[in-house]
Design a protein around this motif. Structure first.
Motif, short mmCIF file in Angstrom:
data_model
loop_
_atom_site.label_atom_id
_atom_site.label_comp_id
_atom_site.label_asym_id
_atom_site.label_seq_id
_atom_site.Cartn_x
_atom_site.Cartn_y
_atom_site.Cartn_z
N SER A 113 -5.99 48.15 61.70
CA SER A 113 -5.07 47.97 60.34
C SER A 113 -5.02 49.02 59.45
O SER A 113 -4.03 49.36 58.84
CB SER A 113 -5.60 46.32 59.51
N GLN A 114 -6.13 49.82 59.53
CA GLN A 114 -6.12 51.12 58.87
C GLN A 114 -5.07 52.32 59.51
O GLN A 114 -4.33 53.20 58.79
CB GLN A 114 -7.49 51.72 58.90
N GLY A 171 -6.33 55.77 65.17
CA GLY A 171 -7.57 56.77 64.66
C GLY A 171 -7.12 58.24 65.19
O GLY A 171 -7.25 59.15 64.02
N ARG A 199 -4.85 59.26 62.21
CA ARG A 199 -5.21 59.53 60.98
C ARG A 199 -5.70 60.83 61.02
O ARG A 199 -6.10 61.74 60.05
CB ARG A 199 -6.12 58.37 60.60
N PRO A 244 -10.57 61.88 57.90
CA PRO A 244 -9.73 60.83 58.43
C PRO A 244 -9.99 59.35 58.11
O PRO A 244 -9.27 58.48 57.86
CB PRO A 244 -10.17 60.66 60.04
N ASP A 245 -11.48 59.14 57.51
CA ASP A 245 -11.76 57.89 56.95
C ASP A 245 -10.90 57.54 55.81
O ASP A 245 -10.80 56.34 55.28
CB ASP A 245 -13.16 58.14 56.69
N TYR A 293 -5.06 56.13 55.31
CA TYR A 293 -4.38 54.72 55.58
C TYR A 293 -3.22 54.69 56.13
O TYR A 293 -2.24 55.33 55.41
CB TYR A 293 -4.87 53.69 54.37
N THR A 339 -9.00 47.66 52.94
CA THR A 339 -8.76 47.41 54.32
C THR A 339 -8.54 46.15 54.62
O THR A 339 -7.48 45.77 55.26
CB THR A 339 -10.04 47.89 54.86
N SER A 396 0.30 48.66 60.42
CA SER A 396 1.81 49.09 60.16
C SER A 396 2.51 49.36 61.37
O SER A 396 2.00 49.54 62.42
CB SER A 396 1.48 50.32 59.41
#
Lengths: 526, 562
Positions: B192-193, B196, B199, B217-218, B221, B407, B416
């Motif tokens: 959902s974020q 990886g 990001r 990257p954390d 979103y 989150t 998305s």
């Protein structure tokens, strides 16, 4: 004291794992020796890991490492991160080479191939130069050209979606319901059906009202809807489906639910999932009619989650839409009972979850309210590619079209699903400690598992028993299921849930791993 | 409290961490279960969360679970069933009624009707409706970037990978994206974020853009367009009742997404006015005034900035951004920087500075404390791919517990759109020198951006030749927001119709010329001033005609009502 009865708080709450409890022993033992920071695959942002980890986020990773350090494993998704790391490291050996994740209703992730026709039309819309050559069938090109004319490439849709696609959707509904009229202006296309549901809930749930707004929801029920409800400050009022009767909805339980809400909240809506998720039932016409009568009598707004309408396998089963049943009941109900029906391009045989497109059809709403609903939906636009896929879904190639033979492959998917259903019922029900109701529709199996008291006792030190079972299954057999706890279940019963929309060989492998694990688990706790 | 750190992230973990149905449902009813004594049940009573801010120094330190308080409108027991409906205008959620969205308001609805009438062959004083109301570049004929579309076509239908007409770099990019997708398909859900690897690419892009300021990257979103991120952040921020209700500062003129979202959330909208005389610049004195006044009746927690400006087209100076950051730090406000037009800067001497970069260059005193969310999307700039609903937000200095909640909020919409995520990846990681697609990419991007710069100049120039229209330079973004003089007679006429004078003006313009604009009143403006927003997106030759028609209309209108 009635307030205490209520388990939901307004706004976003924290659902926490029981704090400070010991973790169930026997979990994660193989992971203790996991050599972190050794193989170059352990960094959370390593693209190799991130790509493979699928639904797992970096935050899962962070928590996973935290759990690993404390040697307390409580979260099944964090556990799957660790197992992933494990499979990629030199130090730890597992009996399986990869984890099969069937905890989600995500056919493509589970290995089902996208429909070529859909993808060809998408590619042609994205890159119209493709239509110059002879790589694409004539009907693909025609479809793409027609759609491009309506949407000018990558442009924002109109308030509620591209008008021609809404028109296609309304024609589809009309055909599906045997000619019952369907008005395009009552249809809103959104980035996924959950988005549409949230919007309708926003209108229904009066965040300032006291007592708070209640919505009746089935048990078991997938959690996204419950999260949406809670976020809006509504109270989820459960009604329990009857497992022994194939997860049937009995009107008495609806009445019991209403009774339970007295003094707690003001129920305004009844949420129904048909075909079921996670339980694989398909409601009969008679049942639907009873529900509609109940809703009419009790003045409830009907929210019909019908996203699995194309996934019906039961020999005796037939999907009947709530809208159709309502119309067949006739006046005055057919002119008064308010209904929102949800559908999506994510489910069914197309399974395009990643494109994020769904729609809602509204029936019998007050025009004065519709005005505001229109405003509300006009603040979001829906991804165009998803709308293109939706157009294909509601209007697939027909016999005689050049792409029809290829499109017929959906029938293969249907056939492999039927085979999966047969095998799941056969294998699961061969164990006395499992009981699986007949799978009639939807994308999941939700069998009950009779866990030995010793296992329950051991689990309860830190986890729900079915979570414990699923985590052990994950660690030992490399299969990721969801525990029934995540969906709600009768007190004292335990379930596991998994997606059955996979290639048949994958399903065989899953059942093989499950059987081996289960025998061993039952022996261990006998 | 600190011992029970929240660990929920995706819808899955959410389920997992809620210990059983007791946590999710109202107990009782059909089930035999009673809540009392079950550990999971207690967790739902939320041990005084609102008072347990884990880091009080933060503007947004934890989600408030403050009760919604006493009802403002009580539902009547029997009066709710007018015409037999469950859902009526009287009992529907009152906040939804406040939602308005001017960019797609009555003028646009009328424009659609006019188009239909034209297509049915009805006679009008114009041949076509020109929609200069919305920043939808490709609907206005802007060409998409070939490379982006090639990669996306390959991702949609990977059989094309064997097609020799596609360049190799497009193919390798498509493979890389597909490898990060579940089941190697854009049709699978992502985290959902967001994916990886995407990001990660976004983070590298931000580092390059900001001259090496690190990016995690954390903290990225991926969102359904920038608007999804903005609304979600506002949802996280808004809480409290009465005088403690959250206030959010937004510029006037503003993009109506903000007012619509704030209305829906029942947050207090705090207006600060941009200085039209100084090219719509942001004035700290005005921020202070607005904040001080608001403090009397609400709890201001966030400050939204749109840079480059929408609808006003200004580009903020570095100095101004520093001032804003100092102000936010001093007043403990959460900063929301809407930077979706970051590549749309045209005026000489103007440069885009990201809030993140400036924040980090101001030293640890600021860079370690000021909370910031910055938004970007694939819809604007040289891409103009609105239909993909791709976007991202970067969150800086936000409390970890709140991040978990964020989150969770994002997880309700599952993820998305994956093609939008893929496109975002291409935008932040376009063809590089030496790759086969590089030259074509640069050529297309330059062509689009220089055409926009040309149109920005043209618009300002032509509008300023009209008496009664005054237009600030369009330094950036995609719109001009000229001030118009409306004669007193016309104002009276509008009042009779119950319309805002500039709505009346724009409606008349639409009926007479087919040009669809948005009245300034949809964005907010100083009392007694009138404006309209017009995009600079139509092709140059069309824009010239359009500007000329606006000019003639204005002269006619002025004459008619003087």
């Amino acid at each position: 004291t009635s307030g205490q009865c209520c388990s939901m708080q307004p706004g976003w709450g924290r659902c926490t794992q029981a704090a400070g409890t010991r973790q169930a022993p026997g979990l994660g033992e193989s992971l203790v020796s996991l050599p972190l920071n050794c193989s170059g695959h352990q960094e959370p942002s390593c693209s190799h890991c991130v790509g493979q980890r699928g639904k797992i986020t970096d935050i899962h990773y962070t928590i996973a490492i935290r759990e690993w350090k404390k040697k307390k494993f409580k979260n099944i998704h964090c556990l799957s991160v660790l197992i992933f790391l494990c499979l990629n490291s030199q130090g730890v050996r597992k009996s399986y080479r990869e984890v099969i994740d069937v905890s989600w209703g995500d056919p493509h992730r589970a290995g089902v191939k996208p429909l070529s026709f859909v993808r060809q039309v998408l590619a042609a819309c994205l890159y119209p130069q493709l239509m110059d050559g002879d790589k694409l069938m004539v009907d693909v090109k025609q479809r793409a050209q027609r759609l491009l004319k309506t949407c000018a490439g990558g442009s924002v849709g109109k308030t509620s979606g591209i008008p021609q696609i809404i028109q296609s959707v309304s024609e589809y509904i009309l055909r599906r319901d045997g000619g019952i009229p369907c008005h395009p202006e009552n249809i809103y296309i959104t980035p996924g059906s959950q988005w549409a549901l949230t919007n309708i809930l926003k209108v229904l749930v009066n965040s300032e009202a006291s007592p708070r707004t209640g919505v009746l929801i089935p048990v078991p029920c997938h959690s996204t809807t419950i999260v949406s409800l809670t976020a809006l400050g509504a109270v989820a009022v459960p009604y329990y489906l009857s497992e022994e009767r194939g997860w049937a909805l009995e009107v008495e339980t609806l009445q019991q639910a209403l009774d339970s809400a007295k003094g707690v909240c003001n129920p305004v809506a009844l949420y129904i999932i048909n075909p079921g998720n996670p339980a694989g039932y398909v409601q009969s016409r008679k049942c639907i009619q009873e529900v509609i009568h109940f809703a009419a009598e009790k003045k409830l707004f009907l929210l019909a989650d019908e996203v699995y309408q194309d996934c019906v396998y039961g020999k005796e089963s037939e999907f009947v839409s709530y809208k159709r049943a309502l119309a067949e009941i006739g006046a005055p109900l057919s002119d008064t009972v308010e209904l929102a029906s949800f559908h999506t391009a994510s489910k069914g045989l197309m399974g395009e979850c990643g494109l994020r497109t769904g729609y809602v059809e509204l029936v019998n709403l007050d025009p004065a309210v519709m005005k505001y609903i229109n405003n509300l939906f006009s603040t979001n636009s829906c991804p165009v590619l998803g709308q293109v896929a939706l157009d294909v879904m509601v209007n697939p190639p027909q016999p005689g079209d050049p792409s029809y033979p290829l499109y017929l492959k959906t029938q293969h998917i249907r056939a492999s699903l039927a085979e999966n259903v047969r095998r799941v019922e056969e294998v699961i029900n061969s164990f006395p400690s499992f009981s699986c109701q007949s799978l009639e529709g939807g994308a999941f199996a939700f069998p009950r598992v009779f866990l030995p008291p010793k296992a329950i006792e051991k689990a309860k030190a830190g986890l729900q028993p079915d979570t414990f079972y699923c985590m052990r299954l994950l660690e030992e057999a490399g299969v990721l299921f969801s525990p029934g706890t995540e969906y709600g279940q009768m007190e004292g019963t335990y379930h596991i849930s998994f997606c059955i929309m996979t290639p048949t060989d994958t399903m065989e492998e899953i059942l093989k791993r499950l059987s081996t694990f289960h025998k061993q688990f039952m022996r261990e706790f006998a | 409290m600190s011992a029970t750190r929240v660990q929920l992230i995706s819808p899955r973990t959410l389920r997992l961490l809620s210990p059983g149905r007791s946590a999710l449902f109202l107990p009782g009813g059909g089930g035999p279960h009673r809540g009392g004594g079950v550990p999971g049940f207690r967790s739902l009573i939320f041990p005084s969360l609102s008072s347990s801010f884990s880091s009080p120094g933060r503007a947004l330190s934890s989600l408030s679970t403050t009760r919604r308080g006493l009802p403002k409108t009580k539902m009547s027991d029997n009066g709710t069933m007018t015409r037999g409906k469950v859902l009526t205008i009287d009992n529907m959620n009152p906040t939804v009624k406040k939602v308005e969205y001017a960019v797609r308001g009555p003028i646009v609805q009328r424009a659609v009707e006019l188009e239909k009438e034209l297509s049915e062959g009805r006679k009008k004083p114009f041949a076509e409706v020109i929609k200069a109301n919305i920043g939808d570049a490709q609907a206005m004929g802007q060409q998409p970037i070939t490379f982006f579309r090639q990669v996306l076509a390959l991702c949609s239908y990977p059989e094309l990978l064997s097609d020799s007409t596609f360049p190799e770099d497009a193919k390798s990019r498509a493979c890389r994206i597909l490898n990060s997708c579940g089941g190697n398909s854009m049709g699978a859900y992502s985290a959902s974020q967001g994916i990886g690897s995407v990001r990660q690419d976004v983070a590298r892009y931000i580092e390059r853009r900001d001259g090496g300021v690190p990016c995690e990257p954390d903290n990225i979103y991926l969102t359904t367009g920038a608007s999804d991120g903005i609304v979600t952040m506002l949802k996280l921020l808004v809480c409290g009742e009465g005088a403690t209700r959250t206030g959010v500062m937004i510029s006037i003129p503003q993009y109506p997404l903000y007012s619509a979202a704030l209305a829906e959330l029942s947050a207090v909208q705090i207006n600060y006015y941009l200085n039209e005389e100084k090219c719509w610049s942001l004035d700290i004195g005005e921020l202070q005034r607005a904040l001080d006044e608001a403090r009397l009746h609400c709890n201001p927690r966030a400050l939204c900035i749109i840079n480059p400006g929408n609808p006003t087209g200004q580009v903020q100076s570095r100095e101004c951004i520093e001032d804003v950051i100092r102000f936010a730090a001093k007043e403990r406000l959460f900063l929301m920087a809407d930077e979706v037009y970051q590549d749309n800067v045209y005026a000489e001497g103007c440069q885009f500075h990201s809030f993140k970069k400036v924040l980090f260059e101001m030293g640890p005193e600021y860079s370690e404390t000021v909370e910031l969310a910055s938004f970007h999307s694939t819809s604007k700039c040289y891409m103009g791919e609105c239909g993909f609903r791709g976007g991202y937000m970067e969150i800086i200095n936000m409390d970890d517990d709140v991040k978990d909640q964020l989150t969770k909020l994002l997880s309700v919409r599952l993820c998305s759109p994956v093609p939008g995520q893929a496109l975002m990846d291409l935008v932040v990681n376009p063809p590089q020198p030496g790759e086969p697609s590089y030259e074509r990419f640069i050529k297309e991007r330059t062509a689009t951006l220089s055409a926009l710069a040309e149109k920005a100049r043209l618009t300002e120039q032509v509008l300023n030749t009209v008496e009664g229209i005054r237009c600030n330079p369009v330094q950036g973004a995609m719109y001009s927001f000229p001030r118009i003089t409306i004669p007193e007679k016309a104002i009276q006429e509008a009042k009779k119709l119950g319309q805002q004078p500039d709505m009346f003006y724009c409606m008349k313009m639409l009926e007479e010329t087919g040009i669809c604009l948005v009245p300034g009143s949809g964005f907010g403006q100083r009392e007694g001033t009138y404006h309209f927003r017009m995009t600079i997106l139509p092709p140059t030759d069309k824009l010239k005609i359009l500007l000329n028609n606006v000019k003639e209309f204005h002269q006619r209108f002025t004459q008619q009502y003087s």
